[in-house]
Scaffold this motif. Sequence first.
Motif, PDB file in Angstrom:
ATOM      1  N   ALA A   1       0.911  -1.363   0.329  1.00  0.00           N
ATOM      2  CA  ALA A   1      -0.059   0.211   0.517  1.00  0.00           C
ATOM      3  C   ALA A   1       1.226   1.251   0.227  1.00  0.00           C
ATOM      4  CB  ALA A   1      -0.966  -0.107   1.015  1.00  0.00           C
ATOM      5  N   GLY A   2       0.631   2.285  -0.136  1.00  0.00           N
ATOM      6  CA  GLY A   2       0.839   3.816  -0.214  1.00  0.00           C
ATOM      7  C   GLY A   2       1.342   3.948   0.478  1.00  0.00           C
TER       8      GLY A   2
ATOM      9  N   LYS B   1      10.452  24.288   1.470  1.00  0.00           N
ATOM     10  CA  LYS B   1      10.169  25.375   0.730  1.00  0.00           C
ATOM     11  C   LYS B   1      10.250  25.095  -1.000  1.00  0.00           C
ATOM     12  CE  LYS B   1      11.795  27.260   5.677  1.00  0.00           C
ATOM     13  NZ  LYS B   1      12.571  27.952   5.695  1.00  0.00           N
ATOM     14  N   GLY B   2      10.671  23.948  -0.704  1.00  0.00           N
ATOM     15  CA  GLY B   2      10.821  23.894  -2.543  1.00  0.00           C
ATOM     16  C   GLY B   2      10.251  23.495  -3.496  1.00  0.00           C
ATOM     17  N   GLY B   3      10.257  23.054  -4.645  1.00  0.00           N
ATOM     18  CA  GLY B   3       9.436  21.428  -5.044  1.00  0.00           C
ATOM     19  C   GLY B   3      10.533  20.371  -5.613  1.00  0.00           C
ATOM     20  N   GLY B   4      12.205  20.593  -5.010  1.00  0.00           N
ATOM     21  CA  GLY B   4      12.848  19.870  -5.333  1.00  0.00           C
ATOM     22  C   GLY B   4      12.640  17.928  -4.694  1.00  0.00           C
ATOM     23  N   LYS B   5      13.772  17.419  -4.827  1.00  0.00           N
ATOM     24  CA  LYS B   5      13.448  15.543  -5.099  1.00  0.00           C
ATOM     25  C   LYS B   5      13.673  15.590  -4.049  1.00  0.00           C
ATOM     26  CE  LYS B   5      13.380  11.521  -7.488  1.00  0.00           C
ATOM     27  NZ  LYS B   5      13.596  10.565  -8.566  1.00  0.00           N
ATOM     28  N   GLY B   6      14.355  14.421  -3.329  1.00  0.00           N
ATOM     29  CA  GLY B   6      14.661  14.144  -2.039  1.00  0.00           C
ATOM     30  C   GLY B   6      14.311  13.507  -0.894  1.00  0.00           C
ATOM     31  N   GLY B   7      15.312  13.458   0.777  1.00  0.00           N
ATOM     32  CA  GLY B   7      14.496  13.042   1.867  1.00  0.00           C
ATOM     33  C   GLY B   7      15.158  13.699   2.928  1.00  0.00           C
ATOM     34  N   ARG B   8      15.201  13.409   4.310  1.00  0.00           N
ATOM     35  CA  ARG B   8      15.882  13.995   4.936  1.00  0.00           C
ATOM     36  C   ARG B   8      17.480  13.770   5.503  1.00  0.00           C
ATOM     37  NH1 ARG B   8      12.198  10.773   7.908  1.00  0.00           N
ATOM     38  NH2 ARG B   8      12.484   8.418   8.668  1.00  0.00           N
ATOM     39  N   ASN B   9      17.241  12.438   4.719  1.00  0.00           N
ATOM     40  CA  ASN B   9      18.655  11.717   5.232  1.00  0.00           C
ATOM     41  C   ASN B   9      20.238  12.619   3.736  1.00  0.00           C
ATOM     42  OD1 ASN B   9      19.308   9.933   7.467  1.00  0.00           O
ATOM     43  ND2 ASN B   9      17.281   9.384   6.907  1.00  0.00           N
ATOM     44  N   GLN B  10      19.280  12.717   2.795  1.00  0.00           N
ATOM     45  CA  GLN B  10      20.373  12.796   1.977  1.00  0.00           C
ATOM     46  C   GLN B  10      20.473  14.874   2.010  1.00  0.00           C
ATOM     47  OE1 GLN B  10      18.134  11.961  -1.828  1.00  0.00           O
ATOM     48  NE2 GLN B  10      16.914  10.677  -0.434  1.00  0.00           N
TER      49      GLN B  10
ATOM     50  N   ASP C   1      14.554   7.142   1.661  1.00  0.00           N
ATOM     51  CA  ASP C   1      14.344   8.095   2.369  1.00  0.00           C
ATOM     52  C   ASP C   1      13.616   9.305   1.449  1.00  0.00           C
ATOM     53  OD1 ASP C   1      15.987  10.000   3.554  1.00  0.00           O
ATOM     54  OD2 ASP C   1      17.097  10.838   2.518  1.00  0.00           O
ATOM     55  N   GLY C   2      12.781   9.480   2.048  1.00  0.00           N
ATOM     56  CA  GLY C   2      11.481  10.491   1.390  1.00  0.00           C
ATOM     57  C   GLY C   2      10.872   9.867   0.374  1.00  0.00           C
ATOM     58  N   PRO C   3      10.599  10.550   0.162  1.00  0.00           N
ATOM     59  CA  PRO C   3       9.555   9.796  -1.611  1.00  0.00           C
ATOM     60  C   PRO C   3      11.243   9.401  -2.616  1.00  0.00           C
ATOM     61  CG  PRO C   3       9.418  11.841  -1.603  1.00  0.00           C
ATOM     62  CD  PRO C   3       9.945  11.779  -0.369  1.00  0.00           C
ATOM     63  N   THR C   4      11.902   8.916  -2.414  1.00  0.00           N
ATOM     64  CA  THR C   4      12.876   8.593  -3.241  1.00  0.00           C
ATOM     65  C   THR C   4      13.291   7.032  -3.228  1.00  0.00           C
ATOM     66  OG1 THR C   4      15.232   8.666  -1.794  1.00  0.00           O
ATOM     67  CG2 THR C   4      13.891  10.449  -2.747  1.00  0.00           C
TER      68      THR C   4
ATOM     69  N   GLU D   1      20.057  24.741  -4.127  1.00  0.00           N
ATOM     70  CA  GLU D   1      19.438  23.278  -3.888  1.00  0.00           C
ATOM     71  C   GLU D   1      19.169  22.541  -2.605  1.00  0.00           C
ATOM     72  OE1 GLU D   1      19.118  21.780  -6.943  1.00  0.00           O
ATOM     73  OE2 GLU D   1      20.454  23.588  -8.057  1.00  0.00           O
ATOM     74  N   LEU D   2      19.893  23.510  -1.484  1.00  0.00           N
ATOM     75  CA  LEU D   2      19.184  22.945  -0.333  1.00  0.00           C
ATOM     76  C   LEU D   2      17.669  23.731  -0.301  1.00  0.00           C
ATOM     77  CD1 LEU D   2      22.163  22.668   2.325  1.00  0.00           C
ATOM     78  CD2 LEU D   2      20.439  21.293   1.218  1.00  0.00           C
ATOM     79  N   ALA D   3      17.697  25.116  -0.465  1.00  0.00           N
ATOM     80  CA  ALA D   3      16.737  26.192  -0.702  1.00  0.00           C
ATOM     81  C   ALA D   3      14.836  25.503  -1.050  1.00  0.00           C
ATOM     82  CB  ALA D   3      16.898  27.266  -1.060  1.00  0.00           C
ATOM     83  N   ASP D   4      16.011  24.644  -2.175  1.00  0.00           N
ATOM     84  CA  ASP D   4      14.956  24.045  -2.808  1.00  0.00           C
ATOM     85  C   ASP D   4      14.516  22.797  -2.447  1.00  0.00           C
ATOM     86  OD1 ASP D   4      13.016  24.371  -5.631  1.00  0.00           O
ATOM     87  OD2 ASP D   4      14.019  23.430  -6.692  1.00  0.00           O
ATOM     88  N   ASN D   5      15.016  21.764  -1.482  1.00  0.00           N
ATOM     89  CA  ASN D   5      15.326  20.712  -1.198  1.00  0.00           C
ATOM     90  C   ASN D   5      14.873  20.115  -2.310  1.00  0.00           C
ATOM     91  OD1 ASN D   5      12.063  22.350   0.211  1.00  0.00           O
ATOM     92  ND2 ASN D   5      13.507  20.973   1.806  1.00  0.00           N
ATOM     93  N   ASN D   6      16.553  20.078  -3.375  1.00  0.00           N
ATOM     94  CA  ASN D   6      16.820  19.495  -3.904  1.00  0.00           C
ATOM     95  C   ASN D   6      17.842  18.754  -3.819  1.00  0.00           C
ATOM     96  OD1 ASN D   6      15.433  18.397  -6.409  1.00  0.00           O
ATOM     97  ND2 ASN D   6      17.353  19.707  -7.686  1.00  0.00           N
ATOM     98  N   ALA D   7      17.797  17.931  -2.870  1.00  0.00           N
ATOM     99  CA  ALA D   7      18.627  17.025  -2.841  1.00  0.00           C
ATOM    100  C   ALA D   7      19.355  15.555  -3.331  1.00  0.00           C
ATOM    101  CB  ALA D   7      19.459  16.665  -1.157  1.00  0.00           C
ATOM    102  N   TYR D   8      18.638  14.965  -4.080  1.00  0.00           N
ATOM    103  CA  TYR D   8      18.904  13.539  -4.300  1.00  0.00           C
ATOM    104  C   TYR D   8      19.494  14.071  -5.980  1.00  0.00           C
ATOM    105  CZ  TYR D   8      17.127   9.686  -6.669  1.00  0.00           C
ATOM    106  OH  TYR D   8      17.729   8.343  -7.550  1.00  0.00           O
ATOM    107  N   PRO D   9      18.933  15.003  -6.664  1.00  0.00           N
ATOM    108  CA  PRO D   9      19.696  14.855  -7.589  1.00  0.00           C
ATOM    109  C   PRO D   9      20.782  16.117  -7.739  1.00  0.00           C
ATOM    110  CG  PRO D   9      17.820  16.397  -7.968  1.00  0.00           C
ATOM    111  CD  PRO D   9      17.702  15.840  -7.162  1.00  0.00           C
ATOM    112  N   THR D  10      20.711  16.323  -6.736  1.00  0.00           N
ATOM    113  CA  THR D  10      22.542  16.870  -6.175  1.00  0.00           C
ATOM    114  C   THR D  10      23.381  16.354  -5.442  1.00  0.00           C
ATOM    115  OG1 THR D  10      21.238  19.148  -5.701  1.00  0.00           O
ATOM    116  CG2 THR D  10      23.543  19.349  -5.015  1.00  0.00           C
ATOM    117  N   LEU D  11      23.411  15.069  -5.207  1.00  0.00           N
ATOM    118  CA  LEU D  11      23.767  14.203  -4.334  1.00  0.00           C
ATOM    119  C   LEU D  11      24.237  13.370  -5.983  1.00  0.00           C
ATOM    120  CD1 LEU D  11      22.884  14.129  -0.645  1.00  0.00           C
ATOM    121  CD2 LEU D  11      24.701  14.923  -1.794  1.00  0.00           C
TER     122      LEU D  11
END
Length: 415
Positions: free
Chosen positions: A86-87, A316-325, A352-355, A380-390
């Motif tokens: 399930a979800g 605060k942003g529309g990026g992709k990531g999770g708390r550990n990233q 980690d998060g939706p990733t 990238e942090l301001a956009d919560n975009n850790a996944y593609p950045t890492l």
Amino acid sequence: MRNIHNDAKQMIGTIIADNMPRRAVEAALSRHEFGGRIFLVAIGKAAWTMAHAASDFLGDRLEKGIVVTKYGHSQGDLPRISIYEAGHPVSDEQTISATHECVELAASLGAEDELLFLVSGGGSALFEKPLDGLTLEDFKDVTTQLLASGADIVEMNMVRKRMSAVKAGRFAGLAAPARVFAVILSDVLGDRLDSIASGPAVADASTAQDAIRVVEKYRLKLSDTQLRYMQAETPKSVTNVETVITGSVRTLCESAAATAREMGYTPYVLTTTMNCEAAEAGRLLASIAADTRAGRNSFAAPCAIIAGGETVVTLKGGGKGGRNQEIALAAAKGIAGLDGTLIFSLGSDGTDGPTDAAGGLADGTTAARLKQQGIDIDKELADNNAYPTLSAADGLIITGPTGTNVNDVSVILCS
């Protein structure tokens, strides 16, 4: 010469292996005296792994069981057990239908029956039945608001359990007069039982006033019906349940420390209750690493400095990531240029998060490599975009679903 990246990879693998729930579940079952017919319900990200261990232990004594876990987290059929995915982190239609099957099973039990209830993190989203007057959309709306707000897991579950017909001890009530033996894999700081999976078999320790404070603190937008349930009290007494906790973030940190020692690092456990904004945690860990390298604190290389817990991310942003990233990316600037220094942060469940990443890592070269590609870490942090950045700096930790869930661990390695 020590290869710190290989050390980190080996440590991650060992930490996860040490915290798989099989041995803990078997130990809990071996100490319990079952009577009458035995039924099973397992919920959460580690539900399949826990149910597998129970199925092997009980064998033909198990009459019937149900597993409800996250998509991609089951690993095949189990004897006499129906498996649903399930979800998560937001409930879906499959959540509702799978939970209905669990409710039907619980309601069918008699006084001579026993329900083995296996609970792990993620159960708040994966196990749900709305109270009268509420819908799945109500749950999705509130959960989405909470996930974006920066609320911690205890605060989130104070709100969500008040809308549920199976949380706050209500599922145990549905199983009465049968006895319930609950085996818990904790992903909540302090192992607060009424918050793990929102406490389906535990009397609620929070009050309506507590829930209203959370609503007001994070300015949640609730309908009149949702708000009415926030103001109603939950069950404060559950009498047919015996509970055992089999694992927690403390065991995760102990495993990290033991592994580090075996690898030749001196381990230091800073905390097992890290609970703050992920980016702030990353910056703090980086400052500790920098001071260690400069000889400005009491740590000395080679060392592994360990922090367990669960941070939060206020979106605060529309990026992709999770708390550990986000921890790893935020740490990258603070350890820029430091040789023999690496920071990794890992979600023990492998997601980690939706990733599809379990977390992230950064070393003394990460910031420079990103700068060479024209990537601004702060932006990238301001956009919560850790996944593609890492990903651009080979800093993602990919394990796949692990079969366990005992919170997060962050480690500073100084070789």
